[in-house]
Write a protein that holds these residues in place. Sequence first.
Motif, PDB file in Angstrom:
ATOM      1  N   LEU A  62      -2.713  -9.421  -9.510  1.00  0.00           N
ATOM      2  CA  LEU A  62      -2.790  -8.085 -10.093  1.00  0.00           C
ATOM      3  C   LEU A  62      -2.266  -8.085 -11.524  1.00  0.00           C
ATOM      4  O   LEU A  62      -2.815  -7.432 -12.403  1.00  0.00           O
ATOM      5  CB  LEU A  62      -2.020  -7.076  -9.228  1.00  0.00           C
ATOM      6  N   ASN A 107       0.328  -3.007 -17.759  1.00  0.00           N
ATOM      7  CA  ASN A 107       0.543  -2.525 -16.395  1.00  0.00           C
ATOM      8  C   ASN A 107       1.884  -3.023 -15.871  1.00  0.00           C
ATOM      9  O   ASN A 107       1.961  -3.875 -14.995  1.00  0.00           O
ATOM     10  CB  ASN A 107      -0.595  -3.015 -15.509  1.00  0.00           C
ATOM     11  N   TRP A 108       2.965  -2.459 -16.401  1.00  0.00           N
ATOM     12  CA  TRP A 108       4.300  -2.965 -16.102  1.00  0.00           C
ATOM     13  C   TRP A 108       4.690  -2.737 -14.645  1.00  0.00           C
ATOM     14  O   TRP A 108       5.531  -3.443 -14.117  1.00  0.00           O
ATOM     15  CB  TRP A 108       5.318  -2.324 -17.040  1.00  0.00           C
ATOM     16  N   CYS A 124       6.616  -4.949  -9.545  1.00  0.00           N
ATOM     17  CA  CYS A 124       6.241  -5.160  -8.145  1.00  0.00           C
ATOM     18  C   CYS A 124       6.289  -6.650  -7.794  1.00  0.00           C
ATOM     19  O   CYS A 124       6.840  -7.042  -6.763  1.00  0.00           O
ATOM     20  CB  CYS A 124       4.857  -4.580  -7.923  1.00  0.00           C
ATOM     21  N   GLY A 183       9.677  -7.831  -7.413  1.00  0.00           N
ATOM     22  CA  GLY A 183      10.270  -7.306  -6.182  1.00  0.00           C
ATOM     23  C   GLY A 183       9.973  -8.147  -4.955  1.00  0.00           C
ATOM     24  O   GLY A 183      10.776  -8.198  -4.033  1.00  0.00           O
ATOM     25  N   TYR A 184       8.789  -8.789  -4.923  1.00  0.00           N
ATOM     26  CA  TYR A 184       8.487  -9.607  -3.743  1.00  0.00           C
ATOM     27  C   TYR A 184       8.675 -11.097  -4.015  1.00  0.00           C
ATOM     28  O   TYR A 184       8.250 -11.927  -3.224  1.00  0.00           O
ATOM     29  CB  TYR A 184       7.089  -9.304  -3.183  1.00  0.00           C
ATOM     30  N   PRO A 228      16.342  -3.247  -9.363  1.00  0.00           N
ATOM     31  CA  PRO A 228      15.164  -2.793 -10.125  1.00  0.00           C
ATOM     32  C   PRO A 228      15.533  -1.768 -11.195  1.00  0.00           C
ATOM     33  O   PRO A 228      14.849  -1.665 -12.202  1.00  0.00           O
ATOM     34  CB  PRO A 228      14.274  -2.150  -9.063  1.00  0.00           C
ATOM     35  N   GLY A 237      14.520  -0.011 -15.608  1.00  0.00           N
ATOM     36  CA  GLY A 237      13.623   0.202 -14.485  1.00  0.00           C
ATOM     37  C   GLY A 237      12.606   1.304 -14.640  1.00  0.00           C
ATOM     38  O   GLY A 237      11.728   1.465 -13.785  1.00  0.00           O
ATOM     39  N   THR A 238      12.700   2.092 -15.702  1.00  0.00           N
ATOM     40  CA  THR A 238      11.676   3.127 -15.895  1.00  0.00           C
ATOM     41  C   THR A 238      11.087   3.006 -17.299  1.00  0.00           C
ATOM     42  O   THR A 238      11.693   2.446 -18.212  1.00  0.00           O
ATOM     43  CB  THR A 238      12.238   4.549 -15.683  1.00  0.00           C
ATOM     44  N   ASN A 246       9.425  -5.390  -0.258  1.00  0.00           N
ATOM     45  CA  ASN A 246       9.621  -5.548  -1.700  1.00  0.00           C
ATOM     46  C   ASN A 246      10.989  -4.983  -2.095  1.00  0.00           C
ATOM     47  O   ASN A 246      11.391  -3.925  -1.607  1.00  0.00           O
ATOM     48  CB  ASN A 246       8.506  -4.806  -2.448  1.00  0.00           C
ATOM     49  N   VAL A 278      11.679  -3.805  -4.874  1.00  0.00           N
ATOM     50  CA  VAL A 278      11.356  -2.566  -5.582  1.00  0.00           C
ATOM     51  C   VAL A 278      10.657  -1.634  -4.602  1.00  0.00           C
ATOM     52  O   VAL A 278       9.519  -1.866  -4.222  1.00  0.00           O
ATOM     53  CB  VAL A 278      10.446  -2.844  -6.794  1.00  0.00           C
ATOM     54  N   CYS A 292       9.271   3.124  -9.218  1.00  0.00           N
ATOM     55  CA  CYS A 292       9.889   2.862 -10.525  1.00  0.00           C
ATOM     56  C   CYS A 292      10.034   4.158 -11.311  1.00  0.00           C
ATOM     57  O   CYS A 292       9.739   4.230 -12.495  1.00  0.00           O
ATOM     58  CB  CYS A 292       9.068   1.852 -11.332  1.00  0.00           C
ATOM     59  N   THR A 293      10.489   5.181 -10.617  1.00  0.00           N
ATOM     60  CA  THR A 293      10.591   6.500 -11.231  1.00  0.00           C
ATOM     61  C   THR A 293      12.020   7.041 -11.219  1.00  0.00           C
ATOM     62  O   THR A 293      12.246   8.202 -11.586  1.00  0.00           O
ATOM     63  CB  THR A 293       9.669   7.500 -10.497  1.00  0.00           C
ATOM     64  N   GLY A 294      12.964   6.191 -10.755  1.00  0.00           N
ATOM     65  CA  GLY A 294      14.380   6.541 -10.853  1.00  0.00           C
ATOM     66  C   GLY A 294      14.780   7.778 -10.065  1.00  0.00           C
ATOM     67  O   GLY A 294      14.108   8.173  -9.097  1.00  0.00           O
ATOM     68  N   ILE A 308       1.937   3.136 -10.483  1.00  0.00           N
ATOM     69  CA  ILE A 308       3.373   2.902 -10.496  1.00  0.00           C
ATOM     70  C   ILE A 308       3.938   3.393 -11.829  1.00  0.00           C
ATOM     71  O   ILE A 308       3.315   3.217 -12.870  1.00  0.00           O
ATOM     72  CB  ILE A 308       3.692   1.398 -10.319  1.00  0.00           C
ATOM     73  N   GLY A 309       5.113   4.005 -11.787  1.00  0.00           N
ATOM     74  CA  GLY A 309       5.838   4.296 -13.024  1.00  0.00           C
ATOM     75  C   GLY A 309       5.586   5.670 -13.603  1.00  0.00           C
ATOM     76  O   GLY A 309       6.268   6.081 -14.527  1.00  0.00           O
ATOM     77  N   MET A 365      -3.576  -4.569  -3.559  1.00  0.00           N
ATOM     78  CA  MET A 365      -2.204  -4.955  -3.220  1.00  0.00           C
ATOM     79  C   MET A 365      -1.986  -5.195  -1.732  1.00  0.00           C
ATOM     80  O   MET A 365      -1.010  -4.711  -1.148  1.00  0.00           O
ATOM     81  CB  MET A 365      -1.225  -3.870  -3.671  1.00  0.00           C
ATOM     82  N   THR A 372       2.529  -7.893  -2.641  1.00  0.00           N
ATOM     83  CA  THR A 372       3.177  -6.972  -1.705  1.00  0.00           C
ATOM     84  C   THR A 372       3.571  -5.712  -2.449  1.00  0.00           C
ATOM     85  O   THR A 372       4.362  -5.751  -3.367  1.00  0.00           O
ATOM     86  CB  THR A 372       4.445  -7.618  -1.116  1.00  0.00           C
ATOM     87  N   SER A 373       3.033  -4.606  -2.027  1.00  0.00           N
ATOM     88  CA  SER A 373       3.226  -3.350  -2.751  1.00  0.00           C
ATOM     89  C   SER A 373       4.634  -2.794  -2.613  1.00  0.00           C
ATOM     90  O   SER A 373       5.395  -3.162  -1.727  1.00  0.00           O
ATOM     91  CB  SER A 373       2.202  -2.340  -2.238  1.00  0.00           C
ATOM     92  N   THR A 374       4.976  -1.880  -3.491  1.00  0.00           N
ATOM     93  CA  THR A 374       6.254  -1.171  -3.458  1.00  0.00           C
ATOM     94  C   THR A 374       6.226  -0.002  -2.475  1.00  0.00           C
ATOM     95  O   THR A 374       7.258   0.612  -2.234  1.00  0.00           O
ATOM     96  CB  THR A 374       6.541  -0.579  -4.850  1.00  0.00           C
ATOM     97  N   TYR A 399      -8.160  -0.696 -13.416  1.00  0.00           N
ATOM     98  CA  TYR A 399      -7.415   0.282 -12.624  1.00  0.00           C
ATOM     99  C   TYR A 399      -5.922   0.125 -12.871  1.00  0.00           C
ATOM    100  O   TYR A 399      -5.376  -0.951 -12.715  1.00  0.00           O
ATOM    101  CB  TYR A 399      -7.726   0.061 -11.138  1.00  0.00           C
ATOM    102  N   ARG A 400      -5.277   1.175 -13.295  1.00  0.00           N
ATOM    103  CA  ARG A 400      -3.840   1.136 -13.516  1.00  0.00           C
ATOM    104  C   ARG A 400      -3.141   1.487 -12.212  1.00  0.00           C
ATOM    105  O   ARG A 400      -3.067   2.644 -11.832  1.00  0.00           O
ATOM    106  CB  ARG A 400      -3.465   2.139 -14.612  1.00  0.00           C
ATOM    107  N   SER A 401      -2.633   0.468 -11.497  1.00  0.00           N
ATOM    108  CA  SER A 401      -1.967   0.747 -10.227  1.00  0.00           C
ATOM    109  C   SER A 401      -0.485   0.521 -10.357  1.00  0.00           C
ATOM    110  O   SER A 401      -0.031  -0.147 -11.258  1.00  0.00           O
ATOM    111  CB  SER A 401      -2.522  -0.127  -9.121  1.00  0.00           C
TER     112      SER A 401
END
Lengths: 425, 425
Positions: A325, A336-337, A342, A345-346, A353, A373-374, B67, B69, B100-102, B135-136, B201, B245-247, B423-425
């Motif tokens: 990804l 795409n941070w 992510c 994280g794995y 984070p 982290g943000t 994860n 995160v 990742c949004t605190g 994310i984010g 993911m 592996t997704s968050t 795609y921004r994931s």
Amino acid sequence: MKKISQHLSDSSIKEEKNMDIIKGGVTAAKGFEAAAAAAGIKYKDRTDMALVYSQAPCEAAGTFTQNVVKAAPVKWDQKVVKSGSKVQAVIVNSGIANACTGAEGYGYCEDTAVAAAEALGISGDGVVIGSTGVIGKQIPIEKLTAGIKVLAEKKNDSLENGTQAARAIMTTDTFEKELAVTLKVGGKTVTIGGMAKGSGMIHPNMCTMLAFITTDADITKEALQKALSGDVDDTYNMISVDGDTSTNDTVLLLANGLAGNPQIRYGSEDYKAFAEALHVVNEYLAKKIAGDGEGATALFEVKAVGCESTEQARLLAKSIVCSNLTKTAIAGHDANWGRILCAMGYSGAQFDPEKVDLFFESRAGKIQIIENGTAVDYSEAEATKILSEPEVTATADVKLGSSSATAWGCDLTHGYIEINADYRS
Amino acid sequence: MKKISQHLSDSSIKEEKNMDIIKGGVTAAKGFEAAAAAAGIKYKDRTDMALVYSQAPCEAAGTFTQNVVKAAPVKWDQKVVKSGSKVQAVIVNSGIANACTGAEGYGYCEDTAVAAAEALGISGDGVVIGSTGVIGKQIPIEKLTAGIKVLAEKKNDSLENGTQAARAIMTTDTFEKELAVTLKVGGKTVTIGGMAKGSGMIHPNMCTMLAFITTDADITKEALQKALSGDVDDTYNMISVDGDTSTNDTVLLLANGLAGNPQIRYGSEDYKAFAEALHVVNEYLAKKIAGDGEGATALFEVKAVGCESTEQARLLAKSIVCSNLTKTAIAGHDANWGRILCAMGYSGAQFDPEKVDLFFESRAGKIQIIENGTAVDYSEAEATKILSEPEVTATADVKLGSSSATAWGCDLTHGYIEINADYRS
């Protein structure tokens, strides 16, 4: 003299004190010869065999794939290197891997050594073998032995022959990879040169490619092996193209002693200088392999910094560089941070984070994307500009300590799929 | 009654004794309602929010991403499930991951629960949250709370509303995934129904997707959690689309007890029957996710058999199914068994490569490719025919014992790159 190489800039080559980058590859060091031949093992219209030959017997060091499934030549080379035999020739073919070929396949390694020894007038114990290509097919041994005769006739110590050898070992690589450096040891000039091929099946778990390094240094076998083993974890093991660890990965380092330097022993100042110079060659070749991954359009460098340990840093850097990804995001020049966090994280590494900072950097500039982290309020346009360069660096700071590690990979593009849906490897 | 689903045949659904497959998904069980809404969180022209509501408070079980995160909703749900609160509503959005949004992102979970509790007239402690998407980015909370009001108004217990909810949680999925089954417990009919989304993911290390399972069974919280935890390692954890592996991975299982069966306790015969029926739902949804991987054109099933332990079998099956090189070979209908042996070799499992047998199988037939580590004299044309089906199974036998495991993935195609470069994931 700087070698100007293909596709990727060489700005990152460090010129160490007491070290110069010179032209050439495996034939740059004294007494080393090379040749290429079109043996028709798989390809019809290109060279597919290479010889590296030393006029004097060499101490040999090697590191090999950690895959449980090991190709016959890997088993052969491990036996030769372990035995302590002096090595005088390397025979490589890029058509057939000779992996999953059973006793018959291992027998062809013996046949190869016998044929090379006869053609070159050396001992069969002194022949090592590299191979890459189709898994599961047997070597057409008549073609291979015919190729060996051609190689023995054509070999010479010209830089051109070194380059031809570097080309002959390529499979899906798009350019040959070679570098040579010199350093001074006890007033004598010592040269280290190498060639490598990569592209398909590149993964951190050991080199996952073929690399052959030659040096005219006089160095003990112990020092030679330690210099190589100590460096692969920071170079070849830190690159990834597709996460697959090949059955054939081999790095061989041969030292013939013809430089006439006072013998280098493990732990000495001269050893450190030699190891540093070797590192420059290894890192250069590793980065060239990463940047020439199948279908790649960009070299993707990842630095994990502020880590508690080197192991933690390597886990983080490699996890980011291996993520499909992340790699498709780089192909799309997309900052795409989230995918990078992510992948961290794995990775298996523990970290907070909410402490992570992340930066992107290239020739077009440097930009901070995440703080603690943000996301910071960065410009997407500027980030895209930075990510559109052919060499892109992401730096992740986990703010836990002072260890760091760097990994190299490439973007994941349509070209990768095109190559791999059809290529039988 | 058999549900006829999209793209992949349902031939593999096992009808257990005492179990029937019925129409529907999350609203199949008594007392469960659902709704979908177009809240405009990310998408303009489709639904992007779903509600699952139970008329009676539910025992809740969950498994979550491993994860480091973790998205804010994952932290929220873990707290709710651990607290033992009875759950009555699930609110899902498919536009923004809220990862990742605190502290701000976690605050929006609290706001979501408050808004849902108010709109539905239930306790805020009884609201769990699922999210997937970018994310984010922070949640546009006004749009979300407006969406909750629409969901509360539209909710009902029709199968159609269940399907609409299954559609609303999709991101890059190409079809909705739902299934329901019934079983008899103490003379009463118990229903288990579920919906899931996957696609991007997807990786074995925990479910890496969203799945919501509802049941009207009367079952203790302990039994519910054990039935779920004991099954994810054989189902959601055995699928892989891209190794990431997704968050946000979440599987939630809610039981409202409205079937009126004698309460199911851990370890009883009824528990075993319930766990078997749950497994059918989970395996079905997991396979649908694997077969609907981004850009996928085929479901790739891998069985590792003859293993010494289940752990060894899982390592081998997952390593094969995760290999990009194997997956591109499947996309190319190429019986590239060398890549499969290679992936087994770097799996981390120990085995003797020279004992391995390998078979390919699909509706078009079955063929042996390898016997004792080397190729048998098989027909490439027949192998290609077998590999050209939309469901392909590879079976690797390492002949060491009697344990086995099955993993599911998909082929790797141009479509994957197309989706993920942008795609921004």
